[in-house]
Motif scaffolding. Structure first.
Motif, PDB file in Angstrom:
ATOM      1  N   TRP A 342       0.862  -1.131   0.026  1.00 24.47           N
ATOM      2  CA  TRP A 342       0.044  -0.136   0.177  1.00 24.47           C
ATOM      3  C   TRP A 342       0.972   1.204   0.039  1.00 24.47           C
ATOM      4  O   TRP A 342       0.537   2.251  -0.900  1.00 24.47           O
ATOM      5  N   VAL A 343       1.854   1.222   0.813  1.00 21.20           N
ATOM      6  CA  VAL A 343       2.961   2.439   0.839  1.00 21.20           C
ATOM      7  C   VAL A 343       3.393   2.587  -0.423  1.00 21.20           C
ATOM      8  O   VAL A 343       3.694   3.696  -0.936  1.00 21.20           O
ATOM      9  N   CYS A 344       3.793   1.851  -1.292  1.00 20.10           N
ATOM     10  CA  CYS A 344       4.406   1.915  -2.483  1.00 20.10           C
ATOM     11  C   CYS A 344       3.349   2.458  -3.576  1.00 20.10           C
ATOM     12  O   CYS A 344       3.804   2.738  -4.611  1.00 20.10           O
ATOM     13  N   LEU A 548       9.090  13.966 -10.429  1.00 21.93           N
ATOM     14  CA  LEU A 548       7.940  12.863 -10.395  1.00 21.93           C
ATOM     15  C   LEU A 548       8.264  11.492 -11.007  1.00 21.93           C
ATOM     16  O   LEU A 548       8.133  10.660 -10.461  1.00 21.93           O
ATOM     17  N   ALA A 549       9.019  11.724 -12.310  1.00 24.39           N
ATOM     18  CA  ALA A 549       9.219  10.479 -13.092  1.00 24.39           C
ATOM     19  C   ALA A 549      10.403   9.923 -12.158  1.00 24.39           C
ATOM     20  O   ALA A 549      10.353   8.704 -12.052  1.00 24.39           O
ATOM     21  N   GLY A 550      11.323  10.582 -11.548  1.00 22.25           N
ATOM     22  CA  GLY A 550      12.453  10.135 -11.051  1.00 22.25           C
ATOM     23  C   GLY A 550      11.933   9.558  -9.430  1.00 22.25           C
ATOM     24  O   GLY A 550      12.457   8.329  -9.354  1.00 22.25           O
ATOM     25  N   LEU A 551      11.108  10.023  -8.871  1.00 20.22           N
ATOM     26  CA  LEU A 551      10.694   9.618  -7.594  1.00 20.22           C
ATOM     27  C   LEU A 551       9.935   8.313  -7.870  1.00 20.22           C
ATOM     28  O   LEU A 551       9.820   7.370  -7.018  1.00 20.22           O
ATOM     29  N   THR A 552       8.905   8.151  -8.734  1.00 17.80           N
ATOM     30  CA  THR A 552       8.279   7.014  -9.113  1.00 17.80           C
ATOM     31  C   THR A 552       9.398   5.754  -9.550  1.00 17.80           C
ATOM     32  O   THR A 552       8.831   4.637  -9.304  1.00 17.80           O
ATOM     33  N   ALA A 553      10.259   6.315 -10.286  1.00 16.72           N
ATOM     34  CA  ALA A 553      11.178   4.968 -10.593  1.00 16.72           C
ATOM     35  C   ALA A 553      11.946   4.536  -9.198  1.00 16.72           C
ATOM     36  O   ALA A 553      12.046   3.351  -9.247  1.00 16.72           O
ATOM     37  N   VAL A 554      12.205   5.386  -8.490  1.00 15.38           N
ATOM     38  CA  VAL A 554      12.687   4.848  -7.100  1.00 15.38           C
ATOM     39  C   VAL A 554      11.553   4.069  -6.252  1.00 15.38           C
ATOM     40  O   VAL A 554      11.843   2.958  -5.801  1.00 15.38           O
ATOM     41  N   ASP A 555      10.476   4.551  -6.233  1.00 16.38           N
ATOM     42  CA  ASP A 555       9.221   3.881  -5.695  1.00 16.38           C
ATOM     43  C   ASP A 555       9.110   2.386  -6.427  1.00 16.38           C
ATOM     44  O   ASP A 555       8.827   1.450  -5.799  1.00 16.38           O
ATOM     45  N   PHE A 556       9.182   2.297  -7.738  1.00 15.63           N
ATOM     46  CA  PHE A 556       9.319   1.199  -8.545  1.00 15.63           C
ATOM     47  C   PHE A 556      10.056  -0.147  -7.875  1.00 15.63           C
ATOM     48  O   PHE A 556       9.918  -1.063  -7.751  1.00 15.63           O
ATOM     49  N   VAL A 557      11.417   0.413  -7.546  1.00 18.11           N
ATOM     50  CA  VAL A 557      12.405  -0.536  -7.218  1.00 18.11           C
ATOM     51  C   VAL A 557      11.825  -0.980  -5.861  1.00 18.11           C
ATOM     52  O   VAL A 557      11.976  -2.278  -5.658  1.00 18.11           O
ATOM     53  N   ALA A 558      11.354  -0.016  -4.847  1.00 16.01           N
ATOM     54  CA  ALA A 558      10.965  -0.530  -3.573  1.00 16.01           C
ATOM     55  C   ALA A 558       9.660  -1.404  -3.734  1.00 16.01           C
ATOM     56  O   ALA A 558       9.671  -2.394  -2.841  1.00 16.01           O
ATOM     57  N   TYR A 559       8.958  -1.226  -4.628  1.00 16.50           N
ATOM     58  CA  TYR A 559       7.655  -1.940  -4.861  1.00 16.50           C
ATOM     59  C   TYR A 559       8.158  -3.380  -5.336  1.00 16.50           C
ATOM     60  O   TYR A 559       7.413  -4.501  -4.880  1.00 16.50           O
ATOM     61  N   LEU A 560       9.245  -3.565  -6.101  1.00 13.25           N
ATOM     62  CA  LEU A 560       9.554  -4.830  -6.519  1.00 13.25           C
ATOM     63  C   LEU A 560       9.944  -5.552  -5.530  1.00 13.25           C
ATOM     64  O   LEU A 560       9.415  -6.713  -5.172  1.00 13.25           O
ATOM     65  N   ILE A 561      10.713  -5.019  -4.326  1.00 13.89           N
ATOM     66  CA  ILE A 561      11.044  -5.864  -3.228  1.00 13.89           C
ATOM     67  C   ILE A 561       9.904  -6.185  -2.482  1.00 13.89           C
ATOM     68  O   ILE A 561       9.973  -7.571  -2.186  1.00 13.89           O
ATOM     69  N   CYS A 562       9.001  -5.376  -2.292  1.00 17.21           N
ATOM     70  CA  CYS A 562       7.830  -5.711  -1.313  1.00 17.21           C
ATOM     71  C   CYS A 562       7.028  -6.998  -2.004  1.00 17.21           C
ATOM     72  O   CYS A 562       6.491  -7.691  -1.458  1.00 17.21           O
ATOM     73  N   ALA A 563       6.678  -6.652  -3.448  1.00 19.58           N
ATOM     74  CA  ALA A 563       6.020  -7.758  -4.188  1.00 19.58           C
ATOM     75  C   ALA A 563       6.583  -9.167  -4.263  1.00 19.58           C
ATOM     76  O   ALA A 563       5.796  -9.897  -4.017  1.00 19.58           O
ATOM     77  N   LYS A 564       7.905  -8.982  -4.198  1.00 20.64           N
ATOM     78  CA  LYS A 564       8.407 -10.430  -4.248  1.00 20.64           C
ATOM     79  C   LYS A 564       8.349 -10.931  -2.739  1.00 20.64           C
ATOM     80  O   LYS A 564       8.158 -12.205  -2.621  1.00 20.64           O
ATOM     81  N   TRP A 565       8.283 -10.279  -1.702  1.00 19.36           N
ATOM     82  CA  TRP A 565       8.161 -10.663  -0.378  1.00 19.36           C
ATOM     83  C   TRP A 565       7.052 -11.316  -0.126  1.00 19.36           C
ATOM     84  O   TRP A 565       6.738 -11.835   0.627  1.00 19.36           O
ATOM     85  N   TYR A 566       5.797 -10.517  -0.629  1.00 20.64           N
ATOM     86  CA  TYR A 566       4.279 -10.679  -0.350  1.00 20.64           C
ATOM     87  C   TYR A 566       3.955 -12.203  -0.477  1.00 20.64           C
ATOM     88  O   TYR A 566       4.387 -12.908  -1.653  1.00 20.64           O
ATOM     89  N   LYS A 567       3.073 -12.519   0.060  1.00 18.92           N
ATOM     90  CA  LYS A 567       2.637 -14.118  -0.055  1.00 18.92           C
ATOM     91  C   LYS A 567       1.148 -14.135   0.184  1.00 18.92           C
ATOM     92  O   LYS A 567       0.523 -13.342   1.127  1.00 18.92           O
TER      93      LYS A 567
END
Length: 588
Positions: A342-344, A548-567
């Motif tokens: 959600w945060v991502c 905003l494009a740069g901040l979204t790109a950083v957020d995308f990296v964080a999202y990938l980590i969270c999505a991989k962890w999620y079950k």
């Protein structure tokens, strides 16, 4: 008796009399279609104000560009923040039907007050606020009535929207294979209804408002809201409903307290030794049992059976502040697992809110003439709406089958994968907006230091790509969010799950307001008039979009980590028979 049982739903839904819902008489598309129409009418009403509010603030209330954008962001944030209030009341006490009805009434009251106060106190002289005829300064009473009305609208729409989405999904029994498919499709059509409903506002109403006929726009919006309310009430007998499950905050507190009291207790390696009640139903009213998961194992202490629990007084109920069921513990775990995802999504909402504020301000400085017709800047969002409507059907009919064959998933991409794709397309949208602003600034003609002259040659149609890309990203992000949070939220907090989608929009709008303030402070101190000044021809709006494009790109990296962890959550869809045999029950 057998035929009666077969005709009833098995997901726990009931009719208006509190009896098991009859499949032939209630629910299904016979109910859902009217809820989609209700959503379309409500969207028309809401966006009749929202899509052109930034220009209303500038022209009628005479706010500056940055202040108007901030006001819109804060108001939109409040709309979505009230979704949490509506979700809490729905899950805990009122149920989704009554919550939808009450908040729709508040929504109607707000729109009626706005229409009346605008005519009597705000748009003076009549026809002002068209970009040519200036309005008189607004009185204190006029400002009070304006803000009172728009925040009544925020409360009504915010508390109503997430519950309507979940209430619509309630009309389908997910234990029925055919209805389960319809339930998944409902979220896509729900988002299409929202966008098609707003299409009229973004084209016809916005044209009248842009030319100073604010009364027509607001009274039409109020009438649409009244029609939506009457339609919702008229179809009451055929709706399927679920009983509220009680205060979820109490259940969360019980798990935390119980786990803390047993901090030194060892959790059994075999999860079947954790506490769960007997029978098909869980201890939470109207909720299915949830399978044990390995995340946040420290919370399992709350469901660990101790000597004191086993030999407690038989005449007393088990103390829920000391011993909780597996399902209650997993409910808390589900929320904790969803929060990083959600945060991502918040940064995406920061980008999305630009469409209702900065995109409109950018368009207002461009050439809006097309073959003698003046294009209202806010109406450009029609390209976003049309792209959403087209791409939903394109995705459902073409991409899902193709992706299903390639990935081995009949639903195509998972919800998490769809949200990730949405973030990528969102980045492209901001880059496109930045490129358009670079080209606009190359062609700008300024006659005075703080003039509001438009670009002499760059047509507003250059904005089409950024609106279309935002629309395509919505299909992946927001529809994916609706499906994800609804499917992953336990039965007792379904409305809360849907409200998380709107809450991310809320924080995104507040974050946008804060970011704009910071950017203006910093850029002004570094010299010049800032990135988003009163006269955009003197600013650097392109840098804002690229940021905003740069901040979204950083957020995308964080999202990938969270999505991989999620079950993903696993519930007992068969009513709990099998799991009840495996999960121990306290006895002496």
């Amino acid at each position: 008796m057998a035929s009666s049982s077969a005709a009833s739903t098995i997901d726990g839904s009931i009719d208006k009399h509190g009896k098991p819902a009859n499949k032939r008489l209630t629910g299904g598309w016979k109910s859902a279609i009217f809820l989609l129409v209700n959503q379309g009418l409500a969207a028309l009403a809401f966006f009749g104000l929202a899509v052109n509010m930034v220009l209303y603030l500038r022209r009628v209330l005479q706010q500056g560009n940055a202040d108007a954008a901030n006001t819109v962001s804060k108001w939109t944030g409040a709309v979505y923040m009230f979704s949490l209030v509506g979700a809490f009341l729905s899950d805990s006490y009122w149920g989704r039907y009554l919550t939808c009805l009450i908040f729709q009434i508040i929504f109607v009251l707000g729109l009626v007050l706005l229409s009346v106060s605008s005519r009597l106190f705000l748009v003076k002289p009549p026809g002002c606020g068209d970009g040519k005829l200036e309005c008189m300064p607004v009185s204190t009473l006029g400002q009070v009535l304006f803000y009172l009305s728009i925040y009544l609208i925020a409360i009504g729409n915010g508390g109503y929207q997430p519950n309507l989405a979940t209430f619509g999904a309630d009309q389908f029994d997910e234990n029925d294979p055919n209805e389960r498919k319809s339930k998944v499709a409902f979220f896509s059509y729900f988002y299409v209804a929202l966008n098609l409903g707003s299409l009229f506002s973004n084209t016809i109403l916005v044209y009248f408002e842009d030319t100073g006929d604010w009364d027509i726009g607001f009274y039409t919006a109020a009438g649409s809201a009244v029609a939506a309310l009457l339609l919702f009430w008229a179809r009451s007998p055929v709706y399927r409903r679920f009983k509220p499950s009680g205060n979820p905050l109490t259940r969360v507190a019980q798990v935390i307290v119980a786990a803390s009291r047993k901090w030194g207790v060892a959790v059994p390696r075999d999860s079947s030794e954790l506490y769960e009640v007997e029978g098909k139903e869980s201890a939470i009213a109207g909720s299915r049992k949830i399978h044990h998961s390995d995340k946040f194992k420290f919370l399992d202490k709350a469901a660990t059976i101790t000597y004191q629990d086993v030999f407690a007084d038989e005449t007393q109920d088990k103390d829920p502040w000391r011993l909780c069921t597996v399902t209650q513990v997993e409910e808390v775990k589900c929320v904790m697992k969803m929060l990083p995802i959600w945060v991502c999504t918040i940064i995406y909402s920061v980008v999305f809110t630009q469409m209702a504020s900065v995109f409109v301000e950018q368009g207002a400085t461009m050439s809006t003439s097309f073959h003698g017709f003046e294009i209202p800047p806010a109406s450009m969002s029609a390209f976003d709406i049309l792209s959403v409507a087209f791409f939903v059907f394109f995705y459902q009919r073409l991409l899902v089958p193709v992706a299903g064959r390639m990935l081995g998933n009949p639903r195509g991409l998972t919800e998490l994968q769809r949200m990730g794709v949405g973030l990528i397309i969102c980045i492209l949208a901001m880059v496109a907006a930045g490129v358009v602003e670079v080209e606009r600034l190359k062609r700008v003609v300024v006659s005075g230091e703080y003039s509001d002259d438009r670009s002499s040659s760059l047509t507003i149609l250059w904005q089409i790509p950024q609106y279309v890309l935002i629309g395509v990203s919505e299909v992946f992000m927001y529809v994916g969010q609706l499906e994800f949070f609804n499917s992953q939220a336990p039965d007792g907090i379904k409305s809360f799950g849907s409200s998380l989608c709107m809450a991310s929009m809320s924080l995104g709008n507040f974050a946008s307001s804060i970011l704009i303030t910071i950017v203006m402070e910093v850029s002004t101190k570094l010299g010049g008039v800032g990135w988003i000044p009163e006269n955009l021809n003197k600013g650097h709006l392109n840098r804002w979009f690229f940021l905003l494009a740069g901040l979204t790109a950083v957020d995308f990296v964080a999202y990938l980590i969270c999505a991989k962890w999620y079950k993903y959550i696993e519930v007992d869809a068969n009513g709990g028979d099998e799991d009840a045999k495996e999960m121990p029950v306290l006895s002496v």
